[in-house]
Design a protein around this motif. Sequence first.
Motif, PDB file in Angstrom:
ATOM      1  N   ILE A 119      -2.917   6.871  -0.379  1.00 31.60           N
ATOM      2  CA  ILE A 119      -4.146   6.530   0.328  1.00 31.60           C
ATOM      3  C   ILE A 119      -4.618   7.681   1.207  1.00 31.60           C
ATOM      4  O   ILE A 119      -5.794   8.065   1.189  1.00 31.60           O
TER       5      ILE A 119
ATOM      6  N   MET B 113      -6.517   0.679  -2.463  1.00 33.71           N
ATOM      7  CA  MET B 113      -5.213   0.611  -3.118  1.00 33.71           C
ATOM      8  C   MET B 113      -5.309  -0.032  -4.494  1.00 33.71           C
ATOM      9  O   MET B 113      -4.574   0.347  -5.413  1.00 33.71           O
TER      10      MET B 113
ATOM     11  N   ASN C 218      -8.579   0.262   3.232  1.00 34.73           N
ATOM     12  CA  ASN C 218      -7.475   0.785   2.417  1.00 34.73           C
ATOM     13  C   ASN C 218      -6.965  -0.219   1.387  1.00 34.73           C
ATOM     14  O   ASN C 218      -6.402   0.178   0.363  1.00 34.73           O
ATOM     15  N   GLY C 219      -7.136  -1.507   1.641  1.00 32.50           N
ATOM     16  CA  GLY C 219      -6.677  -2.500   0.680  1.00 32.50           C
ATOM     17  C   GLY C 219      -7.421  -2.406  -0.631  1.00 32.50           C
ATOM     18  O   GLY C 219      -6.811  -2.380  -1.712  1.00 32.50           O
TER      19      GLY C 219
ATOM     20  N   MET D  88       0.840  -1.199   0.000  1.00 30.65           N
ATOM     21  CA  MET D  88       0.000   0.000   0.000  1.00 30.65           C
ATOM     22  C   MET D  88       0.873   1.247   0.000  1.00 30.65           C
ATOM     23  O   MET D  88       1.916   1.279   0.656  1.00 30.65           O
TER      24      MET D  88
END
Length: 427
Positions: free
Chosen positions: A67, A181, A177-178, A62
């Motif tokens: 982000i 990303m 956030n994954g 990431m």
Amino acid sequence: MPLDPALRDRIITAVADGFSEQIAHTQALMRFPSIRGDEQAIQDFVFREYRERGYAMDRFAMDRAQIEAHPGGARFSPEHSEAPIVVGIHRPREERGRSLILQAHVDVVPPGPADLWTHPPFEPVVEGDWLYGRGGADMKAGHAANLFALDALRSLGLQPAATVTLQSVVEEESTGNGALMTHLRGYRADAVLIPEPEEEMLVRANTGVLWFRVEVRGRPVHVREMGTGANAIDAAYRVIGALRELEARWNADKAGRPHFEGEAHPINLNIGRIEGGDWASSVPAWCRIDCRIAIYPGTSAAQAAREIEAAVQAFARDDAFLSNSPPQVGFHGFFAEGYVLEEGSEAEAVLGRAHAAATGAQLRSFMTAGYLDTRVHALYDRVPALCYGPKSENIHGFDERVSLASLKRITTAMALFVAEWCGTESL
């Protein structure tokens, strides 16, 4: 165009023929204790499984700066996972169909006290129709279904006639956030399907979610003189009362909101963790509470955060102690907005036909008041983002379990969906 009935029947049979292997693969995923920060090993396993099937592979970390600069990104904390994102890409010989992303997360919530489980949480057990274990329902059964829906086509000598991207992400249970990303990495498709445990229904609307922490400082003294001090834990409970009032106001604002106004309590505040104090015989000098609250689609995370901060500040001004020692509010996890899946897309129509063929019933939709990674694709890719998966019980609780009969139906529907949405070509 709807699938040819003969091909439909062959796909249904192929899913059934491969289902015992699918269960074994799901159990293999479940044996990894992939709580937040410990997902590296399972992602290595996923990488190998995708690569062995011949998919083009991408594995990446990431990008914190990217982000945190995005409005849907959550701030990093020391607990943030450093495990990679794993992507496997099927590319057809000739791009004739519509492209698709199949996504799932491998991170699971902590199991809690092991003695409250009937079986050890990371030792999957089948009893009757149920597969037990932490993460089996949420969502390693769906993770395996993504792969085995494609395997069913492969067993027939077929593959999708369009690009299909398998995305295995982390941080779904903490920040989202994954999935974000993968968007920032540039992965796009004409539709997205995420098989979370959704009771064989399609999610029509989804709340946003914020995580925040409130820190309260007290005035420590010996307990024999506690009237001269200020108990930070007691003060934190008073702050919780103010947050409950905010929760009630947000719930009262549901009128006129489609998919929410008929719900008794669509906005839920959870006080998920509390810690404070240093010594049983000292008035505690500090207390921290970790909280989660939902927000309606159309409400920005930034706006909701300002309202939370304002509610805490307003309460503190009228509190005898907190007016001189205001609590601090910080946001450290989910900072995600909700979404509504608009009706009428061709992707939904195709899923509806696939569901009917697999289950014999009409596809229903509903609102779920929790976080889903489909928000990334709905809000930022602006494509049909379908969240649809098997029946389950006790997700995030003890004796989490997923129905195997339901999982077979869902995998069948997914394979049929891929075949019609993407088209097929011979291997």
